[in-house]
Design an enzyme around this catalytic site. Structure first.
Site, PDB file in Angstrom:
ATOM      1  N   ASP A  61     -15.042   1.095  -0.576  1.00  0.00           N
ATOM      2  CA  ASP A  61     -15.333   0.787   0.826  1.00  0.00           C
ATOM      3  C   ASP A  61     -16.845   0.810   0.995  1.00  0.00           C
ATOM      4  O   ASP A  61     -17.481   1.834   0.716  1.00  0.00           O
ATOM      5  CB  ASP A  61     -14.657   1.822   1.724  1.00  0.00           C
ATOM      6  CG  ASP A  61     -14.757   1.485   3.198  1.00  0.00           C
ATOM      7  OD1 ASP A  61     -15.884   1.225   3.667  1.00  0.00           O
ATOM      8  OD2 ASP A  61     -13.720   1.505   3.890  1.00  0.00           O
ATOM      9  N   HIS A  75     -12.159  -2.299   0.385  1.00  0.00           N
ATOM     10  CA  HIS A  75     -11.434  -1.777   1.543  1.00  0.00           C
ATOM     11  C   HIS A  75     -12.296  -1.999   2.776  1.00  0.00           C
ATOM     12  O   HIS A  75     -13.486  -1.690   2.772  1.00  0.00           O
ATOM     13  CB  HIS A  75     -11.198  -0.278   1.312  1.00  0.00           C
ATOM     14  CG  HIS A  75     -10.540   0.444   2.422  1.00  0.00           C
ATOM     15  ND1 HIS A  75     -11.219   1.268   3.290  1.00  0.00           N
ATOM     16  CD2 HIS A  75      -9.235   0.509   2.806  1.00  0.00           C
ATOM     17  CE1 HIS A  75     -10.376   1.808   4.145  1.00  0.00           C
ATOM     18  NE2 HIS A  75      -9.161   1.367   3.878  1.00  0.00           N
ATOM     19  N   ASP A 104       0.841  -1.197   0.000  1.00  0.00           N
ATOM     20  CA  ASP A 104       0.000   0.000   0.000  1.00  0.00           C
ATOM     21  C   ASP A 104       0.878   1.248   0.000  1.00  0.00           C
ATOM     22  O   ASP A 104       1.579   1.533   0.965  1.00  0.00           O
ATOM     23  CB  ASP A 104      -0.895  -0.018   1.237  1.00  0.00           C
ATOM     24  CG  ASP A 104      -1.984   1.036   1.195  1.00  0.00           C
ATOM     25  OD1 ASP A 104      -1.956   1.884   0.274  1.00  0.00           O
ATOM     26  OD2 ASP A 104      -2.859   1.014   2.088  1.00  0.00           O
ATOM     27  N   HIS A 120      -0.443   4.180  -0.100  1.00  0.00           N
ATOM     28  CA  HIS A 120      -1.235   5.030   0.792  1.00  0.00           C
ATOM     29  C   HIS A 120      -1.281   6.484   0.335  1.00  0.00           C
ATOM     30  O   HIS A 120      -1.532   7.388   1.136  1.00  0.00           O
ATOM     31  CB  HIS A 120      -0.687   4.952   2.220  1.00  0.00           C
ATOM     32  CG  HIS A 120      -1.756   4.742   3.254  1.00  0.00           C
ATOM     33  ND1 HIS A 120      -2.481   5.786   3.790  1.00  0.00           N
ATOM     34  CD2 HIS A 120      -2.235   3.618   3.844  1.00  0.00           C
ATOM     35  CE1 HIS A 120      -3.339   5.316   4.673  1.00  0.00           C
ATOM     36  NE2 HIS A 120      -3.220   4.000   4.719  1.00  0.00           N
ATOM     37  N   GLU A 141     -10.307   3.222  -2.138  1.00  0.00           N
ATOM     38  CA  GLU A 141     -10.882   3.388  -0.806  1.00  0.00           C
ATOM     39  C   GLU A 141     -11.364   4.810  -0.565  1.00  0.00           C
ATOM     40  O   GLU A 141     -12.193   5.055   0.305  1.00  0.00           O
ATOM     41  CB  GLU A 141      -9.886   2.980   0.273  1.00  0.00           C
ATOM     42  CG  GLU A 141      -8.695   3.898   0.420  1.00  0.00           C
ATOM     43  CD  GLU A 141      -7.691   3.373   1.427  1.00  0.00           C
ATOM     44  OE1 GLU A 141      -7.585   3.986   2.504  1.00  0.00           O
ATOM     45  OE2 GLU A 141      -7.024   2.371   1.140  1.00  0.00           O
ATOM     46  N   GLU A 155      -1.103  -0.608  -4.130  1.00  0.00           N
ATOM     47  CA  GLU A 155      -2.340   0.107  -3.807  1.00  0.00           C
ATOM     48  C   GLU A 155      -2.127   1.612  -3.671  1.00  0.00           C
ATOM     49  O   GLU A 155      -1.148   2.059  -3.078  1.00  0.00           O
ATOM     50  CB  GLU A 155      -2.913  -0.449  -2.501  1.00  0.00           C
ATOM     51  CG  GLU A 155      -4.205   0.222  -2.051  1.00  0.00           C
ATOM     52  CD  GLU A 155      -4.805  -0.433  -0.829  1.00  0.00           C
ATOM     53  OE1 GLU A 155      -5.490   0.272  -0.074  1.00  0.00           O
ATOM     54  OE2 GLU A 155      -4.594  -1.649  -0.624  1.00  0.00           O
TER      55      GLU A 155
END
Length: 382
Positions: free
Chosen positions: A258, A285, A184, A186, A236, A210
């Site tokens: 999500d 997510h 990830d 992020h 997400e 990700e």
């Protein structure tokens, strides 16, 4: 009677917002409208949206979704979409209980009997990564996800790049060739740094990379996709089909909506269908609570292009409560050999401990996102 009589919200530890919808016949549906660090704001949005639901038939789920998302001049965004998501999940839970069937049966029936799950692992140093992954594997997981880094400079130094590679190499060493590691980013990397590090990770064969860029820079993700042979994922922090369309067109391999942020079961099912058109898989997510996880699984059992499910059982930042603490029966959400078996009980397939939820709401929580800064004092993406 499936007329909606009451809508309640519960702010519970560690950082979740539960929604309870009750009908005239006594059927109760549960949803999760958690928006990490903003749940109090979402709580107000749920209260406002409930004005559109009280006195209406709970089984008109699609109609309610349309009105809640499109019935006002200002639409979209994480607060409104999270509020809609929690209510939508609760309405599907009511429908399943009314018809005596799990939600996936109402969505067209199961296409699989179990769903593979993964968990998040921490660790700043390679040795810590090894230890945490070994512990995750010992629980039966066959896949994990890790952060590529902490704070990253806009143009990464050699030391920063080497640290990312060393941590992923340590993960692969523990996992071997039979298990998977997702990495990830992020949104902490600039596009230039993300493109530079991606080829360095290819020898370790990540499951996917990700969120290589922040969601507001989704127009850049195609450049990253073209820089690597590793599957790329994001989503997400995208909240509807319209926001997913450009990243799917850019070539992402895995969409990660999500279910507590992106409009609930109703919208995520449509995102899944859109992703299928672009030969992309769904991996929602879900570092959240039991209701969100159950909603994800219900979608997964009825969705052909469903890759894997994130879950946060045992995760380090669940302080004050664990995922299964609010379930009367923990069995449905436990995993064996890295999989969750198909949920068979009506509705979302879990039974919430209402007494525990009400007691937790009295204690409340005030979780906030951390704020990071670089060495020069400037703001850093977390």
């Amino acid at each position: 009677m499936t007329t909606i009589e009451r809508v309640e919200t519960f702010l519970v530890a560690p950082r979740w917002l539960f929604v309870r919808v009750e009908t005239a016949s006594g059927i109760v549906g549960w949803g999760e409208a958690t928006c990490e660090g903003r749940s109090e704001t979402v709580r107000t949005a749920v209260e406002q949206l409930s004005e559109l639901l009280i006195g209406k038939d709970a089984l008109r789920i699609e109609d309610h979704w349309q009105v809640m998302t499109k019935g006002s001049f200002y639409r979209g965004g994480p607060i409104l979409a999270s509020a809609v998501a929690g209510l939508d999940q609760a309405l599907w839970d009511i429908a399943g209980k009314h018809f005596g069937a799990p939600v996936h049966q109402l969505l067209g029936g199961p296409v699989r009997d179990r769903i593979r799950v993964y968990g998040w692992v921490g660790g700043d140093e390679p040795s810590e990564v090894r230890d945490q992954i070994a512990a995750a594997v010992a629980t039966g997981l066959t896949a994990v996800k890790m952060n590529a880094s902490g704070r990253m400079s806009a143009v990464a130094s050699v030391a920063e790049l080497d640290a990312v590679v060393a941590r992923v190499a340590a993960a692969r060493e523990v996992l071997g060739d039979e298990r998977d590691v997702a990495v990830d980013f992020h949104g902490r990397f600039s596009l230039a740094t993300a493109r530079r590090v991606a080829p360095l990770l290819e020898p370790y064969r990540p499951f996917f990379l990700e969120e290589p860029v922040v969601p507001e820079n989704s127009h850049l993700i195609g450049e990253f996709v073209r820089s690597t042979t590793t599957p790329v994922s994001t989503g997400e922090r995208l909240y509807n089909r319209q926001e997913f369309l450009p990243v799917l067109q850019a070539g992402i391999a895995v969409a990660q909506p999500d279910l507590s942020h992106a409009g609930g079961i109703t919208e995520v099912r449509k995102i899944a269908a859109l992703a299928e058109v672009y030969d992309a898989q769904l991996a929602p997510h879900c570092p959240l609570g039991p209701i969100a996880l159950a909603a994800c699984l219900q979608v997964g059992f009825a969705t052909p292009n469903y890759l894997i499910q994130e879950q946060s059982i045992g995760i380090h930042y669940n302080l004050g409560a664990e995922v299964l603490d609010y379930c009367l029966d923990k069995t449905p959400l436990t995993f064996v050999d890295g999989y969750v078996e198909r949920l068979t009980a009506p509705g979302l397939g879990i039974e919430i401990d209402e007494d525990a939820v009400r007691a937790a709401d009295e204690r409340g929580h005030a979780w906030r996102s951390p704020t990071w800064r670089h060495r020069d004092g400037s703001y850093a993406e977390w």
